[in-house]
Write a protein that holds these residues in place. Sequence first.
Motif, PDB file in Angstrom:
ATOM      1  N   GLN A   7      -3.476   1.650  -9.341  1.00 52.62           N
ATOM      2  CA  GLN A   7      -2.359   2.565  -9.179  1.00 52.62           C
ATOM      3  C   GLN A   7      -2.796   3.923  -8.631  1.00 52.62           C
ATOM      4  N   HIS A   8      -3.952   4.416  -9.024  1.00 54.80           N
ATOM      5  CA  HIS A   8      -4.373   5.744  -8.589  1.00 54.80           C
ATOM      6  C   HIS A   8      -4.786   5.758  -7.117  1.00 54.80           C
ATOM      7  N   LEU A   9      -4.865   4.572  -6.491  1.00 61.90           N
ATOM      8  CA  LEU A   9      -5.194   4.495  -5.072  1.00 61.90           C
ATOM      9  C   LEU A   9      -3.977   4.137  -4.222  1.00 61.90           C
ATOM     10  N   ILE A  10      -2.775   4.329  -4.787  1.00 59.01           N
ATOM     11  CA  ILE A  10      -1.523   4.124  -4.057  1.00 59.01           C
ATOM     12  C   ILE A  10      -0.949   5.480  -3.683  1.00 59.01           C
ATOM     13  N   GLY A  11      -0.575   5.642  -2.392  1.00 63.61           N
ATOM     14  CA  GLY A  11      -0.034   6.908  -1.921  1.00 63.61           C
ATOM     15  C   GLY A  11       1.418   7.115  -2.305  1.00 63.61           C
ATOM     16  N   ALA A  12       1.949   8.288  -1.976  1.00 64.21           N
ATOM     17  CA  ALA A  12       3.319   8.632  -2.341  1.00 64.21           C
ATOM     18  C   ALA A  12       4.348   7.713  -1.685  1.00 64.21           C
ATOM     19  N   ASP A  13       4.021   7.141  -0.509  1.00 65.66           N
ATOM     20  CA  ASP A  13       4.955   6.250   0.177  1.00 65.66           C
ATOM     21  C   ASP A  13       4.826   4.806  -0.294  1.00 65.66           C
ATOM     22  N   GLY A  14       3.844   4.517  -1.159  1.00 57.46           N
ATOM     23  CA  GLY A  14       3.625   3.167  -1.658  1.00 57.46           C
ATOM     24  C   GLY A  14       2.498   2.434  -0.970  1.00 57.46           C
ATOM     25  N   PRO A  24      -2.417   5.439   6.564  1.00 64.59           N
ATOM     26  CA  PRO A  24      -1.814   6.377   7.514  1.00 64.59           C
ATOM     27  C   PRO A  24      -2.349   7.791   7.301  1.00 64.59           C
ATOM     28  N   ALA A  25      -2.515   8.544   8.392  1.00 62.73           N
ATOM     29  CA  ALA A  25      -2.862   9.960   8.271  1.00 62.73           C
ATOM     30  C   ALA A  25      -1.654  10.723   7.734  1.00 62.73           C
ATOM     31  N   ALA A  26      -1.871  11.949   7.322  1.00 61.87           N
ATOM     32  CA  ALA A  26      -0.789  12.768   6.771  1.00 61.87           C
ATOM     33  C   ALA A  26       0.362  12.857   7.776  1.00 61.87           C
ATOM     34  N   GLY A  27       1.562  12.531   7.313  1.00 60.77           N
ATOM     35  CA  GLY A  27       2.738  12.617   8.164  1.00 60.77           C
ATOM     36  C   GLY A  27       2.988  11.406   9.034  1.00 60.77           C
ATOM     37  N   VAL A  28       2.063  10.462   9.066  1.00 60.10           N
ATOM     38  CA  VAL A  28       2.213   9.276   9.910  1.00 60.10           C
ATOM     39  C   VAL A  28       2.857   8.153   9.098  1.00 60.10           C
ATOM     40  N   ARG A  29       3.775   7.420   9.744  1.00 58.28           N
ATOM     41  CA  ARG A  29       4.434   6.294   9.086  1.00 58.28           C
ATOM     42  C   ARG A  29       3.798   4.983   9.553  1.00 58.28           C
ATOM     43  N   ARG A  30       3.601   4.078   8.626  1.00 57.07           N
ATOM     44  CA  ARG A  30       2.997   2.781   8.951  1.00 57.07           C
ATOM     45  C   ARG A  30       4.031   1.683   8.754  1.00 57.07           C
ATOM     46  N   MET A  31       4.176   0.803   9.769  1.00 63.73           N
ATOM     47  CA  MET A  31       5.160  -0.273   9.706  1.00 63.73           C
ATOM     48  C   MET A  31       4.526  -1.571  10.197  1.00 63.73           C
ATOM     49  N   PHE A  32       5.085  -2.678   9.726  1.00 63.17           N
ATOM     50  CA  PHE A  32       4.662  -4.008  10.161  1.00 63.17           C
ATOM     51  C   PHE A  32       5.360  -4.335  11.472  1.00 63.17           C
ATOM     52  N   ALA A 139       3.976  -2.356  -1.977  1.00 62.70           N
ATOM     53  CA  ALA A 139       4.599  -1.251  -2.709  1.00 62.70           C
ATOM     54  C   ALA A 139       5.274  -0.231  -1.789  1.00 62.70           C
ATOM     55  N   HIS A 140       5.377  -0.519  -0.475  1.00 63.87           N
ATOM     56  CA  HIS A 140       6.010   0.426   0.435  1.00 63.87           C
ATOM     57  C   HIS A 140       7.450   0.669  -0.011  1.00 63.87           C
ATOM     58  N   ARG A 141       7.768   1.925  -0.271  1.00 69.49           N
ATOM     59  CA  ARG A 141       9.009   2.260  -0.970  1.00 69.49           C
ATOM     60  C   ARG A 141      10.273   2.072  -0.127  1.00 69.49           C
ATOM     61  N   ILE A 142      10.142   1.876   1.173  1.00 70.34           N
ATOM     62  CA  ILE A 142      11.340   1.675   1.999  1.00 70.34           C
ATOM     63  C   ILE A 142      12.070   0.392   1.622  1.00 70.34           C
ATOM     64  N   HIS A 143      11.415  -0.515   0.890  1.00 73.64           N
ATOM     65  CA  HIS A 143      12.025  -1.805   0.566  1.00 73.64           C
ATOM     66  C   HIS A 143      12.755  -1.815  -0.773  1.00 73.64           C
ATOM     67  N   TYR A 144      12.554  -0.785  -1.613  1.00 70.62           N
ATOM     68  CA  TYR A 144      13.205  -0.812  -2.926  1.00 70.62           C
ATOM     69  C   TYR A 144      13.674   0.567  -3.400  1.00 70.62           C
ATOM     70  N   ASP A 145      13.419   1.611  -2.645  1.00 70.24           N
ATOM     71  CA  ASP A 145      13.775   2.983  -3.036  1.00 70.24           C
ATOM     72  C   ASP A 145      14.616   3.605  -1.916  1.00 70.24           C
ATOM     73  N   ARG A 146      15.934   3.605  -2.093  1.00 67.74           N
ATOM     74  CA  ARG A 146      16.828   4.091  -1.032  1.00 67.74           C
ATOM     75  C   ARG A 146      16.541   5.537  -0.663  1.00 67.74           C
TER      76      ARG A 146
END
Length: 240
Positions: A7-14, A24-32, A139-146
């Motif tokens: 858990q301590h190695l998970i970022g704020a975006d999941g 991802p670097a700061a401010g960069v979004r990562r997508m599949f 854990a990417h939050r776009i899938h469960y955190d509106r």
Amino acid sequence: MLEAVPQHLIGADGHPLVGLPTPPAAGVRRMFAGGRVWHRRPLVVGREATRTSRILTSRETEGRSGHLRFVTVRHEYVQDDELAVRDDHEIVYRPERPDSAPLIGCTGAPGDSGAAGRGTSLRVDPVLLFRFSALTYNAHRIHYDRDHARTEGFDDLVIHGPLQAVLMAEDLRTRGCELLGKVFSYRLLAPAVGPQTIWARRPGNGGQTDVEVATGEGSVSASGALAEPDQSDLPGLQPA
């Protein structure tokens, strides 16, 4: 063979802060962005197998939203000293979303029937998205955190790309297409956003081994095709 990142190695975006693909670097979004999977032989449940992962390619380009970096990560699964599955994931790193940019709207509504009567349907709701996230350790939050999804530019929860890939593979299977020994390649063309019914179907002008995903509003969010392994696969073969 899922990587359970502490858990301590998970970022704020999941996203994990370590491992492959690179965080991802700061401010960069990562997508599949898509993938290519070759099922050379069945994996036997209950028997030890080994997964090896590495970065296969990395390229940069300029898109409409700015600078993009595409990274392909190759996962290879070996069992009984033989390659069983080769699974390539293409990840795109996108620039930070400007605060003034409009949100990407929903591509359907919970009551939509989508392209009813064609292909294989899947009714997607927040519970399904949460369960698929848990199943795949995503854990990417776009899938469960509106609320978080809106910070990344989406008006509602985003339907997983791998979930759409599974649906396309299932549609091919129900048509009688044999997946074992073949290569399934797929691309994510546009986000599928919000609870809705999506459909995997044969494109209107496509062949028997072509497939696409239609959203509730009828737009195409993903496409795929089944093919024989090509020459690039052969060097990786090991004696049976």
